[in-house]
Scaffold this active site. Structure first.
Site, mmCIF file in Angstrom:
data_model
loop_
_atom_site.group_PDB
_atom_site.id
_atom_site.type_symbol
_atom_site.label_atom_id
_atom_site.label_comp_id
_atom_site.label_asym_id
_atom_site.label_seq_id
_atom_site.Cartn_x
_atom_site.Cartn_y
_atom_site.Cartn_z
ATOM 1 N N GLU A 143 0.855 -1.184 0.000
ATOM 2 C CA GLU A 143 0.000 0.000 0.000
ATOM 3 C C GLU A 143 0.891 1.234 0.000
ATOM 4 O O GLU A 143 1.843 1.317 0.780
ATOM 5 C CB GLU A 143 -0.901 0.042 1.234
ATOM 6 C CG GLU A 143 -2.033 -0.954 1.233
ATOM 7 C CD GLU A 143 -2.892 -0.825 2.479
ATOM 8 O OE1 GLU A 143 -2.795 0.215 3.178
ATOM 9 O OE2 GLU A 143 -3.650 -1.762 2.777
ATOM 10 N N ASP A 152 -6.167 9.158 9.707
ATOM 11 C CA ASP A 152 -4.782 8.799 9.997
ATOM 12 C C ASP A 152 -4.390 9.215 11.405
ATOM 13 O O ASP A 152 -4.697 10.326 11.851
ATOM 14 C CB ASP A 152 -3.831 9.479 9.003
ATOM 15 C CG ASP A 152 -4.021 9.006 7.580
ATOM 16 O OD1 ASP A 152 -4.689 7.974 7.400
ATOM 17 O OD2 ASP A 152 -3.511 9.668 6.663
#
Length: 277
Positions: A55, A66
């Site tokens: 990824e 995040d």
């Protein structure tokens, strides 16, 4: 040439791993962290260190899902001048020497819209991208991107949360391809560790609704946690721990040191050995 979603590198890799009787190690690093050359060296080194799928984070200035580690990684990438075109160029460079390892771009919808959603899918597929994880794009709002992705054979990988109930699961999973990303914790990435017993309970209900592989991420930090996640599902996704290893290897100005690439790839090797054990 157009591909068919679900029939590309991601499907082939999970089929091969199933034949081997083991789960996948999926690694996450942000593009251009801390600079393009180091990021490219890491990308090239990940398959040899044991990453089964890769990824790549598409840095964005407002990454709401995040945690601090991935946010700082994205900020370093932005400071280094990352662009969408630059991220796709990294994938093209990888494909010049590795045509087998699946590559997934992970990020947010805003930069894709700024690039142009049809143009993005065209260029991503041409560069060798296999799948997309768009954190802030629920199935109900995917019409803006999904048709372009499907036309170019890009899997759209959906996130399933611990709060996804029996009514919500089919909605999410029916719109998924490639694999299903199970978010092991509620909240942002990298802030808590996943509970092993809870993971073992969470995966069987998801399997009732899909035949896709299921990978566990958010809260998988150690080799032991990765090994457990890969046993109870089809793969473990590790991101924040690798971003932390990278950050700890930088100098006081945030620049890569001669051993930065080795430090991060050593961390990947330790995760891979545990997953394979």
């Amino acid at each position: 040439m157009d591909r068919t979603a679900g029939e590309g590198r991601i499907a082939r890799r999970f089929a091969a791993l199933k034949a081997q009787g083991r789960g996948a190690l999926v690694t996450f690093l942000s593009a251009y962290d801390p600079d393009r050359k180091t990021s490219m060296d890491l990308l090239r080194g990940l398959p040899g260190a044991g990453a089964d799928l890769i990824e790549i984070g598409m840095p964005f200035s407002d990454p709401m899902a995040d945690g601090p580690s991935v946010q700082r990684a994205g900020q370093r990438g932005l400071k280094a001048g990352v662009t969408m075109a630059g991220t796709l160029a990294m994938v093209r460079d990888l494909r010049a020497e590795d045509d087998a390892t699946p590559v997934i771009l992970m990020g947010y919808l805003n930069p894709i819209l700024a690039y142009g959603e049809e143009r993005f899918c065209t260029d991503a597929a041409a560069s060798g991208v296999d799948g997309l994880i768009v954190v802030d794009m629920p199935p109900e709002e995917a019409g803006i991107l999904a048709p372009h992705a499907a036309r170019h054979g890009l899997d759209i990988i959906r996130l399933v949360a611990p709060t996804s109930d029996a009514a919500r699961l089919p909605v999410v999973l029916n719109a998924s391809s490639g694999f299903v990303y199970y978010v092991a914790i509620t909240g942002i990435t990298g802030t808590r560790s996943a509970d092993p017993a809870a993971l073992a309970r969470a995966i069987p209900p998801i399997r009732e609704h899909t035949g896709l592989p299921i990978c566990i991420g958010f809260g998988i930090r150690t080799p032991e946690q990765a090994a457990h996640a890969a046993r109870v599902s089809d793969g473990a996704v590790v991101g924040s721990a690798l971003c932390d290893a990278l950050a700890a290897s930088l100098d006081e100005q945030g620049r890569a040191k001669p051993d930065t690439v080795r430090v991060v790839l050593d961390a990947v090797r330790a995760l891979a050995e545990a997953v394979r054990a």
